[in-house]
Design a protein around this motif. Structure first.
Motif, mmCIF file in Angstrom:
data_model
loop_
_atom_site.group_PDB
_atom_site.id
_atom_site.type_symbol
_atom_site.label_atom_id
_atom_site.label_comp_id
_atom_site.label_asym_id
_atom_site.label_seq_id
_atom_site.Cartn_x
_atom_site.Cartn_y
_atom_site.Cartn_z
ATOM 1 N N GLU A 15 22.402 -5.560 -6.884
ATOM 2 C CA GLU A 15 21.838 -6.254 -5.777
ATOM 3 C C GLU A 15 20.314 -6.882 -6.034
ATOM 4 N N ARG A 16 19.639 -5.981 -7.094
ATOM 5 C CA ARG A 16 18.410 -6.471 -7.639
ATOM 6 C C ARG A 16 18.630 -8.097 -8.336
ATOM 7 N N VAL A 17 19.462 -8.009 -9.227
ATOM 8 C CA VAL A 17 19.846 -9.448 -9.619
ATOM 9 C C VAL A 17 20.168 -10.242 -8.543
ATOM 10 N N ASN A 18 20.950 -10.080 -7.487
ATOM 11 C CA ASN A 18 21.435 -11.056 -6.549
ATOM 12 C C ASN A 18 19.905 -11.360 -5.792
ATOM 13 N N GLU A 19 19.149 -10.495 -5.530
ATOM 14 C CA GLU A 19 17.690 -10.791 -4.689
ATOM 15 C C GLU A 19 16.820 -11.751 -5.589
ATOM 16 N N GLU A 20 16.931 -11.386 -6.870
ATOM 17 C CA GLU A 20 16.157 -12.438 -7.782
ATOM 18 C C GLU A 20 16.674 -13.845 -7.679
ATOM 19 N N ILE A 21 18.024 -14.066 -7.685
ATOM 20 C CA ILE A 21 18.707 -15.251 -7.568
ATOM 21 C C ILE A 21 18.282 -15.993 -6.234
ATOM 22 N N ARG A 22 18.226 -14.965 -4.942
ATOM 23 C CA ARG A 22 18.293 -15.816 -3.783
ATOM 24 C C ARG A 22 16.678 -16.141 -3.768
ATOM 25 N N ARG A 23 15.911 -15.253 -4.370
ATOM 26 C CA ARG A 23 14.415 -15.687 -4.142
ATOM 27 C C ARG A 23 14.012 -17.027 -4.850
ATOM 28 N N ARG A 24 14.805 -17.445 -5.711
ATOM 29 C CA ARG A 24 14.565 -18.763 -6.503
ATOM 30 C C ARG A 24 15.074 -19.802 -5.683
ATOM 31 N N GLY A 25 16.033 -19.420 -4.609
ATOM 32 C CA GLY A 25 16.477 -20.673 -3.950
ATOM 33 C C GLY A 25 17.955 -20.772 -4.280
ATOM 34 N N TRP A 26 18.688 -20.054 -4.980
ATOM 35 C CA TRP A 26 19.863 -20.242 -5.349
ATOM 36 C C TRP A 26 20.892 -19.524 -4.821
ATOM 37 N N ALA A 27 22.182 -19.496 -5.216
ATOM 38 C CA ALA A 27 23.190 -18.536 -4.628
ATOM 39 C C ALA A 27 23.733 -17.722 -5.876
ATOM 40 N N PRO A 28 24.073 -16.371 -5.587
ATOM 41 C CA PRO A 28 24.669 -15.612 -6.620
ATOM 42 C C PRO A 28 26.097 -15.400 -6.084
ATOM 43 N N HIS A 29 27.009 -15.227 -7.056
ATOM 44 C CA HIS A 29 28.438 -15.147 -6.767
ATOM 45 C C HIS A 29 28.864 -13.937 -7.818
ATOM 46 N N ALA A 30 29.333 -13.261 -7.304
ATOM 47 C CA ALA A 30 29.887 -11.903 -7.791
ATOM 48 C C ALA A 30 31.348 -12.193 -8.543
ATOM 49 N N ILE A 31 31.365 -11.871 -9.837
ATOM 50 C CA ILE A 31 32.887 -12.152 -10.159
ATOM 51 C C ILE A 31 33.075 -10.918 -11.029
ATOM 52 N N PRO A 32 34.041 -10.031 -10.389
ATOM 53 C CA PRO A 32 34.414 -8.708 -10.918
ATOM 54 C C PRO A 32 35.211 -8.832 -12.284
ATOM 55 N N GLY A 33 35.018 -8.121 -13.019
ATOM 56 C CA GLY A 33 35.896 -7.971 -14.499
ATOM 57 C C GLY A 33 36.564 -6.572 -14.549
ATOM 58 N N GLY A 34 37.206 -6.701 -15.583
ATOM 59 C CA GLY A 34 37.880 -5.432 -15.753
ATOM 60 C C GLY A 34 37.020 -4.182 -15.978
ATOM 61 N N THR A 35 35.953 -4.370 -16.729
ATOM 62 C CA THR A 35 35.224 -3.271 -16.952
ATOM 63 C C THR A 35 33.607 -3.358 -16.344
ATOM 64 N N ARG A 36 33.340 -4.697 -16.094
ATOM 65 C CA ARG A 36 31.949 -4.839 -15.560
ATOM 66 C C ARG A 36 32.057 -6.093 -14.620
ATOM 67 N N THR A 37 30.873 -6.248 -13.925
ATOM 68 C CA THR A 37 30.562 -7.215 -12.948
ATOM 69 C C THR A 37 29.830 -8.443 -13.652
ATOM 70 N N ALA A 38 30.263 -9.776 -13.271
ATOM 71 C CA ALA A 38 29.154 -10.734 -13.702
ATOM 72 C C ALA A 38 28.773 -11.451 -12.370
ATOM 73 N N ILE A 39 27.620 -12.066 -12.464
ATOM 74 C CA ILE A 39 27.034 -12.660 -11.524
ATOM 75 C C ILE A 39 26.851 -14.290 -11.722
ATOM 76 N N GLY A 40 27.613 -15.237 -11.081
ATOM 77 C CA GLY A 40 27.485 -16.590 -11.531
ATOM 78 C C GLY A 40 26.112 -17.079 -10.592
#
Length: 341
Positions: A15-40
């Motif tokens: 969520e901290r990463v998502n907040e930083e992305i939104r703070r810059r005016g962009w949109a975060p997109h969670a991409i769940p993986g087998g062992t870890r999450t990525a955020i586009g």
């Protein structure tokens, strides 16, 4: 930009990463993986500086994405995506077959076809209720009555329903019945419709436009995924070329190309791809041989009397034989064809 989280990253780290992305005016997109999450990240107008994200807690790396189709790219998600459609899993080792008529015509036709294709090994039923046609004088489908008949066929057989949505005005009606929303070739770049089906979160079968490049097809998929709907199936259905002996040219090159560029499942429509009834089984076999995750085939109890696309529809006997051949090809490649119990 793709932010790759560490396997031990906490929800608070994400969520901290998502907040930083939104703070810059962009949109975060969670991409769940087998062992870890990525955020586009989407919405950025230029390059994103990776260092501010790399120093955040729980972040393993920040990677620049070179492709314009960011969220559907293998750069974002290297492993194949699978998705739940009802009680079925689409993508992966198992192949699914969607079969049925171009258009729903009568109760007897659609229920009888559903029973026949299920017996032969299909797991999903296709049938058009709202039919966009080249000529305004051709059969346009039974519309809401057609949706009701598809729901009845599903209840009778357990087959999931795939049907085309042709515009935003009828999307809500179609979405009430459909298990998979089909975007037809003519609508591949109807961006308002793509965004609207993205908002539904329902599985989408996106057909390639008749003159669309592979890149354009992937960008169309990006519209859907960018709205938060990650359950997209790409479908090669033939493209328009100089050849006149077939309806279209089935671009089987597209299957391995799409599989190398994108993590999304890839289906093939051999019926529209070649448009010649006697050649459809060969194209079904070829689609599996080049690595398709599924096929969508037109099947009708009496093709010469079909109200649409009878010239490219298989009858029940032809479909059953073709399915035996598809299973043989799949088995030779170490794959299997799904079948409902």
């Amino acid at each position: 930009m793709l932010i790759v989280m560490r396997p031990d990253a906490t929800p608070q780290d994400i969520e901290r990463v998502n907040e930083e992305i939104r703070r810059r005016g962009w949109a975060p997109h969670a991409i769940p993986g087998g062992t870890r999450t990525a955020i586009g990240i989407t919405g950025n107008k230029g390059a994103v500086e990776p260092e501010p994200f790399r120093v955040l807690p729980g972040v393993a790396d920040a990677i620049t994405i070179s492709q314009p189709f960011k969220l559907v790219s293998r750069e974002v998600k290297p492993e194949d995506s699978t998705m739940q459609v009802g009680n079925l899993t689409v993508g992966g080792k198992t192949i699914h077959v969607i079969a049925g008529p171009c258009s729903v015509e009568t109760r007897e036709q659609i229920v009888g076809t559903a029973q026949a294709v299920k017996k032969a090994g299909a797991t999903m039923l296709r049938g058009g209720a709202f039919k966009p046609r080249t000529s305004p004088y051709e059969f346009q489908g039974l519309k809401n009555d057609g949706l009701s008949l598809l729901a009845e066929a599903r209840k009778e057989t357990g087959l999931l329903v795939t049907t085309e949505v042709k515009d935003t005005a009828t999307l809500a009606q179609v979405a009430e019945t459909a298990d998979i929303l089909q975007i037809g070739a003519r609508n591949m770049q109807n961006f308002s419709l793509l965004e609207a089906v993205g908002d539904t979160r329902k599985p989408v079968l996106l057909k390639r436009g008749m003159s669309a490049t592979i890149k354009e097809m992937l960008m169309a998929a990006e519209y859907i995924v960018a709205k938060g709907n990650t359950r997209v199936i790409l479908c090669e259905r033939g493209i328009r070329t100089f050849e006149t002996m077939t309806r279209n040219t089935l671009d089987l090159n597209a299957v391995p190309m799409l599989k190398s560029l994108s993590h999304l499942p890839v289906f093939v429509d051999p019926s529209h791809g070649i448009g010649v009834r006697k050649a459809v089984p060969a194209m079904m076999r070829a689609a599996i041989a080049v690595g398709a995750d599924g096929i969508i085939v037109e099947v009708h109890p009496d093709p010469p009397r079909a109200l649409s696309d009878g010239h490219q529809s298989l009858d029940f006997t032809e479909f059953e034989k073709a399915m035996d051949e598809v299973r043989a090809i799949a088995g030779a490649l170490g794959r299997d064809v799904a079948k409902l119990g």
